[in-house]
Scaffold this active site. Structure first.
Site, PDB file in Angstrom:
ATOM      1  N   CYS A   2      -4.631   0.596   0.071  1.00  0.00           N
ATOM      2  CA  CYS A   2      -5.763   1.515   0.081  1.00  0.00           C
ATOM      3  C   CYS A   2      -6.528   1.338  -1.222  1.00  0.00           C
ATOM      4  CB  CYS A   2      -5.282   2.946   0.177  1.00  0.00           C
ATOM      5  SG  CYS A   2      -4.168   3.219   1.560  1.00  0.00           S
ATOM      6  N   TRP A  74      -5.959   2.345   4.457  1.00  0.00           N
ATOM      7  CA  TRP A  74      -5.386   1.389   5.415  1.00  0.00           C
ATOM      8  C   TRP A  74      -4.072   2.014   5.834  1.00  0.00           C
ATOM      9  CZ3 TRP A  74      -1.044  -1.813   5.907  1.00  0.00           C
ATOM     10  CH2 TRP A  74      -1.171  -2.876   6.815  1.00  0.00           C
ATOM     11  N   ASN A 100      -2.151   5.423  -3.193  1.00  0.00           N
ATOM     12  CA  ASN A 100      -2.015   4.082  -2.619  1.00  0.00           C
ATOM     13  C   ASN A 100      -0.573   3.661  -2.828  1.00  0.00           C
ATOM     14  OD1 ASN A 100      -2.291   1.391  -1.826  1.00  0.00           O
ATOM     15  ND2 ASN A 100      -2.956   0.757  -3.866  1.00  0.00           N
ATOM     16  N   GLU A 483      -7.708 -14.137  12.357  1.00  0.00           N
ATOM     17  CA  GLU A 483      -8.005 -12.906  11.634  1.00  0.00           C
ATOM     18  C   GLU A 483      -9.467 -12.492  11.714  1.00  0.00           C
ATOM     19  OE1 GLU A 483      -6.687 -13.126   7.539  1.00  0.00           O
ATOM     20  OE2 GLU A 483      -7.677 -15.022   7.203  1.00  0.00           O
TER      21      GLU A 483
HETATM   22  O1  M6R Z   1      -3.893 -11.623  -2.473  1.00  0.00           O
HETATM   23  P1  M6R Z   1      -3.051 -12.710  -1.901  1.00  0.00           P
HETATM   24  O2  M6R Z   1      -3.671 -14.053  -2.037  1.00  0.00           O
HETATM   25  O3  M6R Z   1      -1.644 -12.694  -2.446  1.00  0.00           O
HETATM   26  O4  M6R Z   1      -2.944 -12.380  -0.357  1.00  0.00           O
HETATM   27  C1  M6R Z   1      -2.115 -13.103   0.505  1.00  0.00           C
HETATM   28  C2  M6R Z   1      -2.508 -12.874   1.950  1.00  0.00           C
HETATM   29  O5  M6R Z   1      -2.382 -11.535   2.282  1.00  0.00           O
HETATM   30  C3  M6R Z   1      -3.952 -13.330   2.238  1.00  0.00           C
HETATM   31  O6  M6R Z   1      -4.122 -14.662   1.901  1.00  0.00           O
HETATM   32  C4  M6R Z   1      -4.298 -13.104   3.723  1.00  0.00           C
HETATM   33  O7  M6R Z   1      -3.586 -13.998   4.515  1.00  0.00           O
HETATM   34  C5  M6R Z   1      -5.819 -13.231   3.907  1.00  0.00           C
HETATM   35  N1  M6R Z   1      -6.259 -12.294   4.886  1.00  0.00           N
HETATM   36  C6  M6R Z   1      -6.252 -14.590   4.287  1.00  0.00           C
HETATM   37  O8  M6R Z   1      -7.578 -14.708   4.659  1.00  0.00           O
END
Ligand code: M6R
Length: 606
Positions: A2, A74, A100, A483
């Site tokens: 969040c 969220w 959060n 996504e």
């Molecule tokens: O902030 P981070 O790079 O650690 O996040 C990892 C994943 O949550 C992030 O890459 C996620 O898969 C995205 N939605 C990709 O577009």
């Protein structure tokens, strides 16, 4: 997960709070709310929906007061309902909190509070905080101690901000394992989940550490330890991101803007100091066992890295997804873990890095967000400098991470003699040619991808394939399509086709093949063999390739001849193709591109 925000000022805060949670909306966007203190107490307005809609419906801007907190949610505990939106009030409505994180012992705390006649208005874990503070006040603790005692009772992760009628010019906030940052303005101070909460107003910030709380007023702040109330001296950090960079700048979506920013983010990744690159290469080559990790897109960035460590440095550096790492990879003292993360706040990655440190392993990270938890946790950090990435879908940050890993792989190759200094120079020059190549590509090819997306957006099932370094590109493209376009898409090594997936092929499944250039003879031949296998079974293929000789080939229903690039960088050109395809599929299908359903930018919970 969040976004939380708070402002104490000499003037009305509603408009600034609204713009703050709009800037934080990528952290969560199923509901939102704000509480502004007036003479009678905190006035709370909240509802489900995107910030702009809720703000209009709930008349956020009509709130009057100089102290307020706000939240964009969220959902984790409790459905997406107006009652579950934050802020949450105490029973006597004198104080309001936003939170959060996840309070793992909330059920026990809630049961005890109910026994003491507290009435709960929501199903959230967060609401217990408001009641705990209220209960501590009833028992006679002054407000500040009532707040810190409540925090001491919480297990799990939290960043909390609270306002109370008893302290009309103060915000109390504290954190454990969820990010919290203070912004220092002129007669105006801010609290935020990240810099975007207040970047429009100040670049001076203080990053709070676990176990700390702060009392923030319109003329200053004090940071103390939750444990014993002892003051903590904090360093003021100057953020070099500018607020303009967080705006759309004429693009219809942040995703497209960020795709177009890639020439610049690649330049930034190339300007990361040689010392940092050498440091990571030494860590990797010197360790008993070395690993790369990340999750989601950053796992795929790590996977790209794995291929380059093999090809450029003859090194086996496995990439393991951080959520599975501890179950599938041995990890002990003197191992080396290089984590990749855009936000630096991802729960799975932080959990793994904390465990690695506990076991005596060396840790390093490539991170985008300055001051993030991961960047402060690891032994060695490389800041990729990609600037704010607002769209939930990671594009520019991921490409920059790949570039940095490629630089480290090339350096590791030079160190262990796999590459001569001249080869290193040649490969570095190929990387340096990328920004111009990317600019040209984006300008010339966007229209073509739009056309392909229009033609094929009605296909519900997609199979993205590649061999070698094109395999992680296929994985990443499939993730993007899932996504942002909400289409079923899988990424697969093309070699897997005949080991099972061929049974799926028919004319309803859309296959997309990333074909290496002809100079990679064996890979090119085998990949085209897979294309032929699909054709032979009545399947349909879109080809992304580098071969003029394939122009007009009947093996492809549609094809894109990508701009010529050396084998080192051609997978990155293919990655851009995947980004554009997923972006245009999403826009053709009318998806909420920057805030896809059910997702959040930084996943700070298990
Ligand atoms: O902030 P981070 O790079 O650690 O996040 C990892 C994943 O949550 C992030 O890459 C996620 O898969 C995205 N939605 C990709 O577009």
């Amino acid at each position: 997960m969040c976004g939380i925000s708070g402002i104490v000022s000499g003037e009305n805060v509603a408009a600034k709070l609204l713009s703050s949670i709009q800037n934080l909306e990528y952290r969560g966007y199923d509901s939102c709310g704000m509480a502004v203190l007036n003479a009678r107490g905190p006035v709370v307005r909240k509802n489900v929906g995107h910030v702009a809609d809720v703000a209009e419906k709930e008349l956020f801007l009509s709130l009057e007061g100089v102290t307020g907190i706000a939240h964009t949610r969220w959902a984790t505990h409790g459905g997406v309902t107006p009652a579950n939106a934050h802020p949450h009030l105490s029973c006597d409505k004198t104080l309001a909190i936003v939170h959060n994180g996840i309070i793992s012992n909330y059920a026990r705390l809630k049961a005890a509070l109910i026994k003491r006649r507290h009435k709960f208005a929501s199903e959230t874990d967060s609401e217990v905080i408001a009641h705990l503070v209220e209960e501590n006040r009833k028992k006679g603790a002054p407000l500040e101690r009532a707040f810190t005692s409540a925090l001491k009772d919480l297990e799990g992760s939290f960043a909390v901000a609270m306002v109370s009628i008893e302290a009309p010019h103060r915000i109390y906030c504290g954190k454990h394992e969820s990010p919290l940052i203070l912004g220092l303005g002129k007669n105006e101070f801010y609290v935020g989940s990240d810099f975007n909460a207040f970047i429009e107003h100040t670049k001076d910030a203080v990053v709070m550490d676990d176990g700390e709380y702060a009392v923030v007023s319109d003329h200053g702040y004090e940071v103390k330890r939750i444990r014993d109330g002892k003051p903590v001296r904090k360093t003021i950090m100057r953020i070099d991101w500018d607020s303009e960079a967080s705006r759309k700048g004429g693009f219809p979506h942040y995703m497209l803007k960020e795709i177009y920013e890639q020439p610049e983010t690649v330049r930034k990744a190339l300007s990361v100091s040689e010392d940092s690159i050498v440091g990571l290469a030494k860590g990797l080559t010197g360790a008993k066992r070395a690993y790369l990790t990340g999750v989601g897109t950053t796992y795929y960035a790590a996977k790209v890295g794995q291929y380059y460590f093999a090809s450029e440095a003859d090194l086996g550096v496995p990439a393991a997804s951080s959520d599975e790492f501890l179950e599938n990879s041995p990890l002990a003292k003197d191992d080396f873990v290089l984590a990749v993360s855009q936000s630096g706040e991802t729960y799975d990655t932080l959990r793994l890095v904390r465990e690695a440190k506990k076991r005596g392993a060396k840790t390093a990270a490539v991170v985008n967000v300055v001051g993030s938890t991961l960047s402060r946790l690891v032994d060695q950090v490389v800041l990729q400098g990609s600037g704010p990435e607002i769209c939930v879908i990671s594009t520019k940050a991921a490409l920059a991470q790949m570039i940095i890993l490629m630089r480290v792989a090339i350096e590791a190759g030079r160190m262990n003699g796999r590459l001569t200094p001249a080869e290193k120079r040649r490969k570095t020059a190929q990387l340096e040619a990328l920004p111009a190549l990317i600019s040209g590509f984006l300008n010339e090819y966007s229209g073509l991808f739009h056309t392909i997306a229009q033609k094929h957006a009605s296909r519900h099932n997609w199979l993205f394939m590649g061999r070698g370094r094109f395999y992680p590109v296929a994985l990443e493209t499939a993730l993007k399509v899932k996504e942002v376009a909400y289409l079923h898409a899988e990424g697969m090594p093309a070699g897997f086709l005949k080991h099972g997936a061929l049974a799926l092929i028919d004319d309803t499944l859309m296959s997309a093949m990333f074909v290496p250039g002809e100079s990679e003879k064996e890979l090119h031949r085998m990949t085209m063999g897979s294309v032929a296998e699909i054709n032979a079974r009545g399947g349909r293929v879109i080809g992304f390739h580098f071969s003029k000789s394939l122009r007009g080939s009947k093996l492809f229903e549609d094809q894109v001849l990508l701009p010529s690039a050396p084998p080192l960088t051609s997978p990155l050109v293919a990655l851009l193709a995947g980004q554009l395809l997923s972006y245009f599929l999403a826009t053709v299908l009318g998806r909420d591109v920057d805030k896809p359903r059910s997702l959040a930018k930084s996943v700070t919970v298990a």
